[in-house]
Scaffold this motif. Sequence first.
Motif, PDB file in Angstrom:
ATOM      1  N   SER A 191      34.037  41.165  39.711  1.00 18.05           N
ATOM      2  CA  SER A 191      34.850  40.988  40.907  1.00 18.05           C
ATOM      3  C   SER A 191      34.146  41.509  42.160  1.00 18.05           C
ATOM      4  N   PRO A 192      34.180  40.742  43.247  1.00 11.85           N
ATOM      5  CA  PRO A 192      33.626  41.224  44.521  1.00 11.85           C
ATOM      6  C   PRO A 192      34.355  42.446  45.070  1.00 11.85           C
ATOM      7  N   THR A 193      35.556  42.736  44.564  1.00 16.56           N
ATOM      8  CA  THR A 193      36.304  43.892  45.047  1.00 16.56           C
ATOM      9  C   THR A 193      35.675  45.218  44.632  1.00 16.56           C
ATOM     10  N   GLY A 194      34.877  45.191  43.569  1.00 13.90           N
ATOM     11  CA  GLY A 194      34.339  46.427  43.023  1.00 13.90           C
ATOM     12  C   GLY A 194      35.182  46.992  41.897  1.00 13.90           C
ATOM     13  N   TYR A 195      36.385  46.469  41.714  1.00 15.21           N
ATOM     14  CA  TYR A 195      37.232  46.912  40.605  1.00 15.21           C
ATOM     15  C   TYR A 195      36.806  46.217  39.311  1.00 15.21           C
ATOM     16  N   PRO A 196      36.929  46.902  38.162  1.00 19.02           N
ATOM     17  CA  PRO A 196      36.738  46.204  36.885  1.00 19.02           C
ATOM     18  C   PRO A 196      37.724  45.043  36.765  1.00 19.02           C
ATOM     19  N   PHE A 197      37.308  44.003  36.061  1.00 20.28           N
ATOM     20  CA  PHE A 197      38.099  42.774  35.994  1.00 20.28           C
ATOM     21  C   PHE A 197      37.967  42.178  34.594  1.00 20.28           C
ATOM     22  N   LYS A 198      39.109  41.927  33.943  1.00 20.10           N
ATOM     23  CA  LYS A 198      39.113  41.351  32.598  1.00 20.10           C
ATOM     24  C   LYS A 198      38.795  39.860  32.658  1.00 20.10           C
ATOM     25  N   VAL A 199      37.932  39.409  31.755  1.00 17.71           N
ATOM     26  CA  VAL A 199      37.518  38.003  31.732  1.00 17.71           C
ATOM     27  C   VAL A 199      37.547  37.480  30.304  1.00 17.71           C
ATOM     28  N   VAL A 200      38.198  36.333  30.104  1.00 17.86           N
ATOM     29  CA  VAL A 200      38.220  35.661  28.804  1.00 17.86           C
ATOM     30  C   VAL A 200      36.892  34.945  28.597  1.00 17.86           C
ATOM     31  N   GLN A 201      36.321  35.128  27.414  1.00 20.75           N
ATOM     32  CA  GLN A 201      35.010  34.559  27.122  1.00 20.75           C
ATOM     33  C   GLN A 201      35.169  33.130  26.605  1.00 20.75           C
ATOM     34  N   LEU A 202      35.244  32.185  27.540  1.00 27.11           N
ATOM     35  CA  LEU A 202      35.413  30.775  27.203  1.00 27.11           C
ATOM     36  C   LEU A 202      34.175  29.980  27.612  1.00 27.11           C
ATOM     37  N   PRO A 203      33.666  29.128  26.738  1.00 24.65           N
ATOM     38  CA  PRO A 203      32.528  28.274  27.107  1.00 24.65           C
ATOM     39  C   PRO A 203      32.883  27.382  28.297  1.00 24.65           C
ATOM     40  N   GLY A 204      31.910  27.191  29.185  1.00 25.36           N
ATOM     41  CA  GLY A 204      32.109  26.321  30.330  1.00 25.36           C
ATOM     42  C   GLY A 204      32.751  26.990  31.520  1.00 25.36           C
ATOM     43  N   THR A 205      33.117  28.267  31.389  1.00 30.18           N
ATOM     44  CA  THR A 205      33.714  29.002  32.500  1.00 30.18           C
ATOM     45  C   THR A 205      32.695  29.987  33.069  1.00 30.18           C
ATOM     46  N   LEU A 206      33.086  30.688  34.129  1.00 31.75           N
ATOM     47  CA  LEU A 206      32.176  31.650  34.761  1.00 31.75           C
ATOM     48  C   LEU A 206      31.883  32.862  33.884  1.00 31.75           C
ATOM     49  N   ALA A 207      32.560  32.962  32.734  1.00 27.63           N
ATOM     50  CA  ALA A 207      32.210  34.020  31.792  1.00 27.63           C
ATOM     51  C   ALA A 207      30.824  33.781  31.199  1.00 27.63           C
ATOM     52  N   GLU A 208      30.405  32.524  31.167  1.00 25.26           N
ATOM     53  CA  GLU A 208      29.108  32.159  30.603  1.00 25.26           C
ATOM     54  C   GLU A 208      28.002  32.393  31.614  1.00 25.26           C
ATOM     55  N   GLU A 209      26.978  33.081  31.203  1.00 26.35           N
ATOM     56  CA  GLU A 209      25.878  33.413  32.113  1.00 26.35           C
ATOM     57  C   GLU A 209      25.226  32.167  32.692  1.00 26.35           C
ATOM     58  N   SER A 210      25.040  31.147  31.865  1.00 29.79           N
ATOM     59  CA  SER A 210      24.376  29.937  32.350  1.00 29.79           C
ATOM     60  C   SER A 210      25.227  29.218  33.390  1.00 29.79           C
ATOM     61  N   VAL A 211      26.548  29.236  33.228  1.00 31.26           N
ATOM     62  CA  VAL A 211      27.433  28.612  34.217  1.00 31.26           C
ATOM     63  C   VAL A 211      27.357  29.382  35.533  1.00 31.26           C
ATOM     64  N   TYR A 212      27.323  30.694  35.421  1.00 31.12           N
ATOM     65  CA  TYR A 212      27.232  31.542  36.625  1.00 31.12           C
ATOM     66  C   TYR A 212      25.925  31.299  37.367  1.00 31.12           C
ATOM     67  N   THR A 213      24.812  31.273  36.661  1.00 30.86           N
ATOM     68  CA  THR A 213      23.521  31.130  37.333  1.00 30.86           C
ATOM     69  C   THR A 213      23.312  29.720  37.876  1.00 30.86           C
ATOM     70  N   ASP A 214      23.916  28.716  37.251  1.00 30.68           N
ATOM     71  CA  ASP A 214      23.763  27.338  37.719  1.00 30.68           C
ATOM     72  C   ASP A 214      24.631  27.042  38.938  1.00 30.68           C
ATOM     73  N   ARG A 215      25.668  27.817  39.159  1.00 32.25           N
ATOM     74  CA  ARG A 215      26.586  27.540  40.266  1.00 32.25           C
ATOM     75  C   ARG A 215      25.936  27.944  41.596  1.00 32.25           C
ATOM     76  N   ARG A 216      26.003  27.037  42.564  1.00 31.69           N
ATOM     77  CA  ARG A 216      25.500  27.363  43.900  1.00 31.69           C
ATOM     78  C   ARG A 216      26.466  28.339  44.565  1.00 31.69           C
ATOM     79  N   ARG A 217      25.937  29.414  45.113  1.00 34.52           N
ATOM     80  CA  ARG A 217      26.788  30.417  45.762  1.00 34.52           C
ATOM     81  C   ARG A 217      27.343  29.882  47.089  1.00 34.52           C
ATOM     82  N   ILE A 218      28.654  29.834  47.191  1.00 32.92           N
ATOM     83  CA  ILE A 218      29.314  29.466  48.436  1.00 32.92           C
ATOM     84  C   ILE A 218      30.483  30.410  48.652  1.00 32.92           C
ATOM     85  N   CYS A 219      30.907  30.543  49.893  1.00 31.40           N
ATOM     86  CA  CYS A 219      32.087  31.347  50.207  1.00 31.40           C
ATOM     87  C   CYS A 219      32.901  30.554  51.227  1.00 31.40           C
TER      88      CYS A 219
END
Length: 515
Positions: free
Chosen positions: A378-406
Amino acid sequence: MEFLRQVKLIQGGMGAYVSNWRLAKAVAMERPGVTAGTVSGIGLDIGYARILELGDPGGHIRRAFHAFDEKFGTSIGHEFFSRHFIPGGKAPMDKFRHFPLQVAKALNGTEKISPLENQGGLVQLSVAQDVIERVILTAFAEVWLAKAGHSGKIFINFLKKIELPLVFAMYGAMLAGVDGIVIGAGSPEGLPFICSRLAQHEAVSIDIPMLYRESGESFQVEFNPKTILGGILTQQPINRPAFLAIASLAPLVQALAQSPTGAPDGFIIEHHTAGGHNAGPQGPMQKDNLGQPQYGREDEPDLEAIRAAGLPFWLAGGYGSREGLQKALASGAAGVQVGTNFALAMESGLRPDLRNAILREIRQGVDEAALVRTTLFSPTGYPFKVVQLPGTLAEESVYTDRRRICDIGLLQQRGLMKAEENGERRIFHRCPAGPLEAFMRDRGLPQNTEEKRCLCNGLLATVGLGQVLTRDGQISEEPAIVTLGNHLDGVCRLSSNGQAVYWTKDAVEDILGEA
């Protein structure tokens, strides 16, 4: 606030539109006065805009906006609807339209603060009038839809970390008759007093954190209901709702209970195994071999000290069962708050494919420690629970492939650039999950961006409102990110009857028993 002591079960306020009005209404209607439904107050304006672009299925937003305009004699509901509604809905591969960010500016409407605006260390900031109006409108609409047609109790949940729209959304919810306001992810000191003033349509100010401010300097946004739409929102009396603070440990409970500005009406004591954002561990951060923050005995709430504060409290995090409720009542709690069991119920806003995937994993006996992990995403700095599901941002490859936008910016940090020769300082808005170049341009350090996921886009994708992406000629949707608590025993029982899904009624009965 005597009604609070009759409430045994509060449904958690989860994510952006997971705890939508349908779920909150279903919970509140199940055992009126004993159960309380909770809508999430996060990102309602952008969520509503996107639902309108999908054609407003069922016409519910149209009804709620019409109710607002009719009640107060305005046209802003009609104007918001007309601006964003697409008859029949947008084409599936069309992008959602750009939606203006909620940002703070100097009183003159620019991003530059001059030395003359610093009055004895206090700097007043402004928020655009149309932002204030749309936040009030959509908070009203969500609560109005949740409360329509029954006598049950409806609460609304906010993150203190999202300070900028907070008082506007509180006011909008109060105009709709919300029964309780729940605030977590930060100390709500002073907010019960603000709640009381808003109930009288009085002006309030909220402190806005600002990075790189000078010593002794503070920043505020003032909100005066009498200046909104010519004061027409203030013509009818409103009731002050109950105010519940989310806390994890006794010291914060004791401090808030003795606050000179006014105590909350009660507390939700959230254990670190609860879903969503959690308080960090006491002392230096230590991690296990999966990178999860490690909690110890000092992170367990002292229920005896909390009980001694003399205000009602509800326990959250692992209490989603009949046994959990009885344990909470035996400890002196008024009841429990439960999120995970309801997040997976049919009425929640969770995307059906994600719900089904999680329930399938649970029915197949997945280890809950492997399914739900505590992250520092989480950008807040607080710990954040995440479900480990394929194809979601829990997956390292999905996170690294996503272009950073805000492009939504609810969790952006605000700060000040160094003063120019004339003494002016530029306000910046940055997010650790956003583009690296922009973050570093605005005085950020690259190490503070590591592992940070875009929760704004991820959580909207979780409820079917994710932005359409185009990259290298390929069309896709923003990846989702799903949060649940660590304790899944209640969900295991509810999904063990061989059926693919369960309903809110089943979840309530599992905790409270049959009527």
